[in-house]
Scaffold this motif. Structure first.
Motif, PDB file in Angstrom:
ATOM      1  N   HIS A 253      58.756  35.556  22.773  1.00  0.00           N
ATOM      2  CA  HIS A 253      59.003  34.129  23.034  1.00  0.00           C
ATOM      3  C   HIS A 253      57.757  33.326  22.670  1.00  0.00           C
ATOM      4  CE1 HIS A 253      62.450  35.520  25.384  1.00  0.00           C
ATOM      5  NE2 HIS A 253      61.633  36.339  25.999  1.00  0.00           N
ATOM      6  N   ALA A 254      57.483  33.199  21.412  1.00  0.00           N
ATOM      7  CA  ALA A 254      56.257  32.536  20.953  1.00  0.00           C
ATOM      8  C   ALA A 254      56.104  31.127  21.515  1.00  0.00           C
ATOM      9  CB  ALA A 254      56.225  32.494  19.432  1.00  0.00           C
ATOM     10  N   GLU A 255      57.222  30.444  21.771  1.00  0.00           N
ATOM     11  CA  GLU A 255      57.158  29.074  22.264  1.00  0.00           C
ATOM     12  C   GLU A 255      56.684  28.983  23.716  1.00  0.00           C
ATOM     13  OE1 GLU A 255      61.326  30.580  23.139  1.00  0.00           O
ATOM     14  OE2 GLU A 255      59.841  30.854  21.581  1.00  0.00           O
ATOM     15  N   ASN A 256      56.605  30.099  24.439  1.00  0.00           N
ATOM     16  CA  ASN A 256      56.169  30.071  25.837  1.00  0.00           C
ATOM     17  C   ASN A 256      54.680  29.808  25.991  1.00  0.00           C
ATOM     18  OD1 ASN A 256      58.634  30.434  26.953  1.00  0.00           O
ATOM     19  ND2 ASN A 256      58.457  32.641  27.091  1.00  0.00           N
ATOM     20  N   ALA A 257      53.889  30.327  25.113  1.00  0.00           N
ATOM     21  CA  ALA A 257      52.439  30.139  25.130  1.00  0.00           C
ATOM     22  C   ALA A 257      51.819  30.370  26.504  1.00  0.00           C
ATOM     23  CB  ALA A 257      52.084  28.739  24.622  1.00  0.00           C
ATOM     24  N   PRO A 258      51.852  31.627  26.986  1.00  0.00           N
ATOM     25  CA  PRO A 258      51.172  31.887  28.262  1.00  0.00           C
ATOM     26  C   PRO A 258      49.675  31.644  28.100  1.00  0.00           C
ATOM     27  CG  PRO A 258      51.761  33.948  27.203  1.00  0.00           C
ATOM     28  CD  PRO A 258      52.373  32.843  26.383  1.00  0.00           C
ATOM     29  N   PRO A 259      48.965  31.459  29.200  1.00  0.00           N
ATOM     30  CA  PRO A 259      47.525  31.235  29.084  1.00  0.00           C
ATOM     31  C   PRO A 259      46.844  32.434  28.438  1.00  0.00           C
ATOM     32  CG  PRO A 259      48.112  31.737  31.350  1.00  0.00           C
ATOM     33  CD  PRO A 259      49.398  31.577  30.599  1.00  0.00           C
ATOM     34  N   VAL A 260      45.707  32.181  27.855  1.00  0.00           N
ATOM     35  CA  VAL A 260      44.886  33.269  27.328  1.00  0.00           C
ATOM     36  C   VAL A 260      43.958  33.697  28.452  1.00  0.00           C
ATOM     37  CG1 VAL A 260      43.118  33.894  25.652  1.00  0.00           C
ATOM     38  CG2 VAL A 260      45.027  32.407  24.978  1.00  0.00           C
ATOM     39  N   LEU A 261      43.951  34.987  28.718  1.00  0.00           N
ATOM     40  CA  LEU A 261      43.092  35.535  29.767  1.00  0.00           C
ATOM     41  C   LEU A 261      42.055  36.452  29.135  1.00  0.00           C
ATOM     42  CD1 LEU A 261      45.794  36.588  32.399  1.00  0.00           C
ATOM     43  CD2 LEU A 261      44.538  34.421  32.262  1.00  0.00           C
ATOM     44  N   ALA A 262      40.809  36.075  29.271  1.00  0.00           N
ATOM     45  CA  ALA A 262      39.728  36.962  28.846  1.00  0.00           C
ATOM     46  C   ALA A 262      39.209  37.606  30.133  1.00  0.00           C
ATOM     47  CB  ALA A 262      38.628  36.181  28.150  1.00  0.00           C
ATOM     48  N   VAL A 263      39.507  38.883  30.300  1.00  0.00           N
ATOM     49  CA  VAL A 263      39.154  39.573  31.537  1.00  0.00           C
ATOM     50  C   VAL A 263      38.060  40.581  31.237  1.00  0.00           C
ATOM     51  CG1 VAL A 263      40.000  40.983  33.451  1.00  0.00           C
ATOM     52  CG2 VAL A 263      41.505  39.270  32.389  1.00  0.00           C
ATOM     53  N   LYS A 264      37.003  40.478  31.991  1.00  0.00           N
ATOM     54  CA  LYS A 264      35.878  41.398  31.807  1.00  0.00           C
ATOM     55  C   LYS A 264      35.711  42.210  33.087  1.00  0.00           C
ATOM     56  CE  LYS A 264      31.009  41.565  30.591  1.00  0.00           C
ATOM     57  NZ  LYS A 264      29.798  40.792  30.347  1.00  0.00           N
ATOM     58  N   ARG A 265      35.738  43.518  32.919  1.00  0.00           N
ATOM     59  CA  ARG A 265      35.520  44.401  34.072  1.00  0.00           C
ATOM     60  C   ARG A 265      34.015  44.497  34.268  1.00  0.00           C
ATOM     61  NH1 ARG A 265      39.640  47.742  36.425  1.00  0.00           N
ATOM     62  NH2 ARG A 265      38.721  48.546  38.323  1.00  0.00           N
ATOM     63  N   LEU A 266      33.520  43.928  35.347  1.00  0.00           N
ATOM     64  CA  LEU A 266      32.085  43.896  35.618  1.00  0.00           C
ATOM     65  C   LEU A 266      31.605  45.192  36.264  1.00  0.00           C
ATOM     66  CD1 LEU A 266      31.905  40.261  37.042  1.00  0.00           C
ATOM     67  CD2 LEU A 266      31.436  41.009  34.701  1.00  0.00           C
ATOM     68  N   SER A 267      32.480  45.798  37.050  1.00  0.00           N
ATOM     69  CA  SER A 267      32.191  47.065  37.711  1.00  0.00           C
ATOM     70  C   SER A 267      33.530  47.635  38.169  1.00  0.00           C
ATOM     71  CB  SER A 267      31.263  46.839  38.922  1.00  0.00           C
ATOM     72  OG  SER A 267      31.994  46.323  40.021  1.00  0.00           O
ATOM     73  N   PRO A 268      33.553  48.829  38.736  1.00  0.00           N
ATOM     74  CA  PRO A 268      34.838  49.368  39.210  1.00  0.00           C
ATOM     75  C   PRO A 268      35.518  48.459  40.244  1.00  0.00           C
ATOM     76  CG  PRO A 268      33.212  51.122  39.124  1.00  0.00           C
ATOM     77  CD  PRO A 268      32.473  49.828  38.868  1.00  0.00           C
ATOM     78  N   ASN A 269      34.747  47.597  40.897  1.00  0.00           N
ATOM     79  CA  ASN A 269      35.292  46.748  41.954  1.00  0.00           C
ATOM     80  C   ASN A 269      35.222  45.256  41.665  1.00  0.00           C
ATOM     81  OD1 ASN A 269      36.065  48.837  43.800  1.00  0.00           O
ATOM     82  ND2 ASN A 269      33.886  49.197  44.129  1.00  0.00           N
ATOM     83  N   GLU A 270      34.958  44.864  40.413  1.00  0.00           N
ATOM     84  CA  GLU A 270      34.839  43.448  40.086  1.00  0.00           C
ATOM     85  C   GLU A 270      35.413  43.146  38.705  1.00  0.00           C
ATOM     86  OE1 GLU A 270      30.580  41.901  41.301  1.00  0.00           O
ATOM     87  OE2 GLU A 270      30.461  43.843  40.264  1.00  0.00           O
ATOM     88  N   VAL A 271      36.100  42.009  38.616  1.00  0.00           N
ATOM     89  CA  VAL A 271      36.505  41.485  37.315  1.00  0.00           C
ATOM     90  C   VAL A 271      36.219  39.992  37.282  1.00  0.00           C
ATOM     91  CG1 VAL A 271      38.321  43.197  36.847  1.00  0.00           C
ATOM     92  CG2 VAL A 271      38.918  41.044  37.922  1.00  0.00           C
ATOM     93  N   GLN A 272      35.960  39.520  36.081  1.00  0.00           N
ATOM     94  CA  GLN A 272      35.788  38.094  35.821  1.00  0.00           C
ATOM     95  C   GLN A 272      36.918  37.696  34.888  1.00  0.00           C
ATOM     96  OE1 GLN A 272      33.289  36.052  37.078  1.00  0.00           O
ATOM     97  NE2 GLN A 272      34.508  34.394  36.212  1.00  0.00           N
ATOM     98  N   ILE A 273      37.697  36.694  35.294  1.00  0.00           N
ATOM     99  CA  ILE A 273      38.820  36.222  34.479  1.00  0.00           C
ATOM    100  C   ILE A 273      38.477  34.838  33.963  1.00  0.00           C
ATOM    101  CG2 ILE A 273      41.276  35.610  34.449  1.00  0.00           C
ATOM    102  CD1 ILE A 273      41.541  37.369  37.020  1.00  0.00           C
ATOM    103  N   ASP A 274      38.573  34.655  32.668  1.00  0.00           N
ATOM    104  CA  ASP A 274      38.443  33.332  32.076  1.00  0.00           C
ATOM    105  C   ASP A 274      39.825  32.937  31.580  1.00  0.00           C
ATOM    106  OD1 ASP A 274      35.690  32.897  32.531  1.00  0.00           O
ATOM    107  OD2 ASP A 274      35.243  34.276  30.901  1.00  0.00           O
ATOM    108  N   TYR A 275      40.410  31.976  32.278  1.00  0.00           N
ATOM    109  CA  TYR A 275      41.755  31.477  32.006  1.00  0.00           C
ATOM    110  C   TYR A 275      41.621  30.270  31.086  1.00  0.00           C
ATOM    111  CZ  TYR A 275      45.707  28.349  33.247  1.00  0.00           C
ATOM    112  OH  TYR A 275      46.761  27.470  33.221  1.00  0.00           O
ATOM    113  N   VAL A 276      42.387  30.244  30.000  1.00  0.00           N
ATOM    114  CA  VAL A 276      42.362  29.108  29.084  1.00  0.00           C
ATOM    115  C   VAL A 276      43.805  28.691  28.799  1.00  0.00           C
ATOM    116  CG1 VAL A 276      41.660  28.260  26.811  1.00  0.00           C
ATOM    117  CG2 VAL A 276      40.240  29.949  27.999  1.00  0.00           C
ATOM    118  N   SER A 277      44.127  27.441  29.139  1.00  0.00           N
ATOM    119  CA  SER A 277      45.455  26.919  28.871  1.00  0.00           C
ATOM    120  C   SER A 277      45.445  25.397  28.942  1.00  0.00           C
ATOM    121  CB  SER A 277      46.473  27.446  29.885  1.00  0.00           C
ATOM    122  OG  SER A 277      47.733  26.831  29.680  1.00  0.00           O
TER     123      SER A 277
END
Length: 179
Positions: free
Chosen positions: A110-134
């Motif tokens: 469904h190309a027309e849906n355009a979900p946000p772009v998520l750049a997710v970085k695993r910082l450690s086994p217990n941490e993630v950083q999510i950069d949401y772009v929309s």
């Protein structure tokens, strides 16, 4: 906006309030009598108008309602995409893989849906950083989805979700940590 989101918003409103509240919101949003189909993409303005009217009616902010809706969506999202989810994943794993599994599938089908772009970085086994772009500016929905995933995986008491930028921007940074 994908019709599924609008259908789930309707269910959320009817569950938290009642059917007449939904009908009133449609009217106030200038969408009287509107029905939504899960296979159709609707103008984003429909969701914005409904959430704005719901915020005015409940005293909550639009951002708070986006977060609550995000939490509410998770069980249905997980059901819809269960074939793409590794059964060994937990909350942080799911976040780490969403862009390359579910969002990739949505864009392909469904190309027309355009979900946000998520750049997710695993910082450690217990941490993630999510950069949401929309351009939709619905980071609150993403924050709610993260909280909903933690509840889905029975980790809500161990997952801290911290937006590190305003949740209503085009770019939202979300820090997630498992304690």
């Amino acid at each position: 906006m994908h019709g599924t989101i609008l259908i789930l918003l309707k269910r959320y409103i009817q569950t938290q309030y009642d059917h007449s509240t939904w009908v009133n919101l449609l009217e106030l949003a200038g969408l009287s009598g509107a029905t939504f189909d899960h296979k159709t993409v609707y103008p984003d303005e429909n969701l914005y108008a409904l959430v704005d009217q719901a915020a005015a009616a409940t005293g909550a902010t639009a951002g708070e309602l986006h977060e609550r809706l995000g939490e509410y969506l998770v069980p249905d999202i997980m059901y819809m995409y269960q074939k793409l989810v590794d059964p060994t994943w937990r909350t942080l794993d799911m976040l780490e893989h969403t862009e390359h599994t579910m969002h990739r599938q949505v864009r392909r089908e469904h190309a027309e849906n355009a979900p946000p772009v998520l750049a997710v970085k695993r910082l450690s086994p217990n941490e993630v950083q999510i950069d949401y772009v929309s351009a939709r500016r619905m980071g609150g929905l993403a924050v709610g989805i993260v909280r909903g995933l933690a509840a889905y995986y029975d980790e809500a008491d161990r997952i801290a979700v911290t937006p590190t930028t305003s949740a209503d921007g085009q770019r939202v940074s979300i820090y997630v940590q498992r304690n």
